[in-house]
Design an enzyme around this catalytic site. Structure first.
Site, PDB file in Angstrom:
ATOM      1  N   GLU A   4       0.822  -1.818  -0.137  1.00  0.00           N
ATOM      2  CA  GLU A   4      -0.008  -0.061   0.029  1.00  0.00           C
ATOM      3  C   GLU A   4       0.895   0.896  -0.555  1.00  0.00           C
ATOM      4  OE1 GLU A   4      -2.999   0.013  -1.191  1.00  0.00           O
ATOM      5  OE2 GLU A   4      -4.172  -1.248   0.329  1.00  0.00           O
ATOM      6  N   GLU A  36     -17.878  -6.126  -3.168  1.00  0.00           N
ATOM      7  CA  GLU A  36     -16.939  -6.261  -2.676  1.00  0.00           C
ATOM      8  C   GLU A  36     -17.068  -7.967  -3.747  1.00  0.00           C
ATOM      9  OE1 GLU A  36     -13.388  -5.499  -1.723  1.00  0.00           O
ATOM     10  OE2 GLU A  36     -14.990  -5.063  -2.016  1.00  0.00           O
ATOM     11  N   THR A  64      -0.743   0.222 -10.850  1.00  0.00           N
ATOM     12  CA  THR A  64      -2.348  -0.212 -10.416  1.00  0.00           C
ATOM     13  C   THR A  64      -3.188   0.860  -9.404  1.00  0.00           C
ATOM     14  OG1 THR A  64      -3.164  -1.808  -9.293  1.00  0.00           O
ATOM     15  CG2 THR A  64      -1.469  -1.066  -7.952  1.00  0.00           C
TER      16      THR A  64
END
Length: 657
Positions: A225, A474, A579
């Site tokens: 992240e 999700e 990404t």
């Protein structure tokens, strides 16, 4: 008795009219473009992977004698008797194929109802209106973050306040993996400001980042992240500032001295301990930015998290002339690649970094694996390393052989429309009957390699789910035809694929898709101070969180979808998105190794075949990288008949559009 006969006659008349509509126009009662209808696949009740079939609720006796849809059947049965052929692509050239599209030829179809309704049915005024709506969406979220949350990491848009790491609960990884107490949302949004042409706010934001953001923090963050959201954004903004052409307007910073690049270097150095003391070369999932790998850290990591660092680390290495960062990221990719199944060529989703044992044996396209495949291709596009393309091609063929179910062609043949399922990495057997929202990125990746028809078909599946709920849950169970996990955190993957498919096809259908997504976001997620996560896609209840990728990706892709004249499309520069949606120019300097060596796990060989040692870090050195790679071929445009692409799979699979 007369009233019964009358009712029966009316019913038969209605059925007859519907039948005529289907036969003549391919249209039924559920074809209104903006109406909401439940998903209706037209299949019998599906059987569970290991259980008996449920009572039938649809037609039976399809050709081939199978009692259930081919999504439940292993490859090689029913309509997929042989492995699907991957679209043929040109041989690699000096810059590699960088094949941004693939022309589908030889299909001469006449006008049909879809073409009448949607060809040219998106006037410039409406496009400008949607572009301004997308920009307004970004501005509303960004301004509220700056007013109510900065310098904290995220905005709580319902209560109009900031959010940082959860110091009281270190085990709250959903928060602490992402939030590092470094003004995440501001950093992540930098290049979106530039893409939207807001030079004054971009310059102000860059100065704020330089003057207020520090990585010398007692924060334990996920390496993945921090890399894609923070490191990637710093590198993207640095390249925008130093681009001699300045295609987005004057984004230069007075007296700029490569501060963002220095900050990127500082962050990357703090992430390097994750790559130490690991027997496989696969990094630990988390590091403390001040102290390194925590003593109680987990030895298990997901494939995407460990294997999706090469783009950002590679750019940093090539800008600095320091091979260290690319070397460790490339070593991790190779280590994961070498652990793939000998039988199927597939990888699992969770691995032990010390033993190399696969803890999670599920192979799919969603969470845990998605960006691993994405970065094999994008690393090749940026750096031109042949081995990256070879790995991607092999991985893509394994995906086609074992994950793809349904008929071979998207729009031809018998059987069910194509779908990519989750299987056991060693046997290729179906493991479950759900897909997750992250998989919606895959049509966009298929556009980059030229598998456009399959991308169109797969995109229609995810859009059909969006049409039902006004969001993408999700996790969605395609057997039960219902969500398994009900929240939607403003993810960008479907928007990204919509944007890339529009760029490839120039088909106004995708503008309608984008407008539908924009209107859904405005209707269901806009709150007092921003845009909120949907807690429940059915009842539309919300959670008080606006993740940074909403501004860095979702708003950016929506804006670019409608901004035809954006420099991204018109400047002549070739761009690629990371990404996390950060924009990177495909630059010939990124295809050069400043250290003039090729990598391997044991050090490497030079071009003469002599062994060399892995280079050591040296002083920060900036490589000029403002020129463009002129050897990348022009992307091809498409003008495909709507019916040839959408009609059949939508009619058979979703019955929505």
């Amino acid at each position: 008795m007369q009233w019964r006969a009358l009712v029966l006659g009316l019913v038969l008349l209605r059925l007859g009219l519907h039948g005529v509509l289907w036969l003549v126009f391919g249209l039924g009662p559920s074809m209104g473009f903006y109406q909401r209808f439940p998903l209706s696949f037209g299949f019998q009740r599906l059987r569970s992977p290991d259980g008996p079939a449920s009572p039938a609720s649809g037609p039976v006796g399809r050709p081939g004698g199978l009692s259930g849809p081919s999504w439940l059947q292993p490859p090689g049965t029913a309509a997929t008797q042989s492995p699907r052929k991957v679209p043929r692509r040109p041989e690699p050239g000096v810059c590699g194929p960088a094949h941004w599209g693939y022309v589908l030829g030889g299909r001469d179809r006449g006008p049909d109802e879809y073409e009448k309704r949607y060809s040219g049915a998106f006037p410039p005024q409406l496009r400008a209106q949607m572009r301004d709506l997308a920009r307004g969406m970004f501005v509303f979220g960004y301004d509220n973050y700056m007013a109510h949350a900065f310098p904290q990491d995220e905005l709580n848009p319902i209560h109009c306040r900031g959010r940082g790491p959860d110091r009281g609960d270190p085990s709250n990884l959903n928060i602490n993996d992402v939030l590092g107490n470094y003004s995440l949302t501001l950093v992540d949004a930098l290049d979106t400001l530039a893409v939207m042409g807001n030079s004054s706010e971009f310059q102000k934001a860059v100065k704020l980042v330089i003057n207020t953001v520090s990585f010398d923090k007692d924060s334990t963050v996920q390496v993945f992240e921090a890399t894609i959201r923070v490191l990637g954004s710093l590198l993207s903004a640095h390249r925008i500032i130093t681009d001699s052409k300045q295609p987005f307007g004057d984004m230069t910073i007075k007296d700029y001295d490569n501060e963002l690049l220095y900050m990127a270097h500082d962050l990357a150095v703090r992430l390097l301990p994750a790559f130490e003391n690991t027997k496989t070369g696969i990094p630990y999932p988390r590091v403390n930015l001040k102290t390194g790998v925590p003593p109680d850290t987990n030895n298990e990591t997901c494939t995407a998290g460990a294997g999706s660092l090469l783009v950002e680390f590679g750019i940093l290495s090539r800008l600095l002339g320091d091979s260290t960062f690319e070397w460790v990221a490339r070593r991790a990719v190779k280590a994961l690649w070498n652990l793939r199944s000998n039988d199927t060529g597939l990888l699992g989703n969770v691995v032990n970094i010390q033993t190399g044992h696969w803890v999670g044996k599920q192979s799919g396209l969603g969470a845990g694996l998605d960006s691993f495949y994405e970065y094999l291709l994008k690393s090749y596009i940026l750096f031109g390393e042949k081995e990256d393309l070879e790995m991607f091609n092999a991985a893509y063929q394994s995906i086609q052989n074992y994950l793809r179910r349904g008929r071979e062609a998207c729009n031809e043949g018998e059987g069910d429309p194509p779908l990519y399922v989750n299987v056991n990495m060693f046997s290729g057997q179906l493991m479950n009957t759900w897909i997750d929202s992250l998989q919606a990125f895959f049509p966009g990746l298929q556009v980059l390699i030229g598998d456009v028809e399959d991308a169109i078909c797969l995109h229609a599946f995810y859009y059909a789910i969006w049409k039902r709920y006004g969001a993408l849950p999700e996790r969605y169970n395609w057997q039960l035809q219902a969500p398994d996990v009900l929240f939607y955190p403003l993810r960008p993957e479907l928007v990204e694929s919509t944007y890339l498919l529009y760029q490839a096809t120039k088909n106004p259908f995708y503008l309608h898709v984008g407008m539908d997504i924009l209107q859904s976001l405005e209707k269901y997620t806009k709150v007092k101070c921003g845009y909120a996560t949907l807690h429940h896609v059915i009842d539309k209840s919300t959670e008080d969180r606006m993740e940074s990728f909403f501004l860095s990706e979702t708003c950016k892709y929506l804006y670019l979808l409608f901004d035809e004249d954006n420099p991204v499309h018109k400047s002549g520069t070739r761009y690629m998105f990371t990404t996390e949606g950060h924009i990177v120019s495909v630059d010939e300097h990124l295809r050069e190794l400043p250290w003039k060596e090729f990598f391997s796990e044991e050090g490497g060989q030079d071009q003469g075949g002599k062994s060399v040692h892995r280079p050591k870090p040296h002083e920060l050195k900036v490589i000029n990288s403002s020129s463009n790679c002129n050897r990348v071929p022009d992307e091809r445009r498409y003008s495909l008949p709507l019916k040839s692409i959408y009609m059949r799979q939508i009619d058979q699979m979703v019955g929505l559009i």
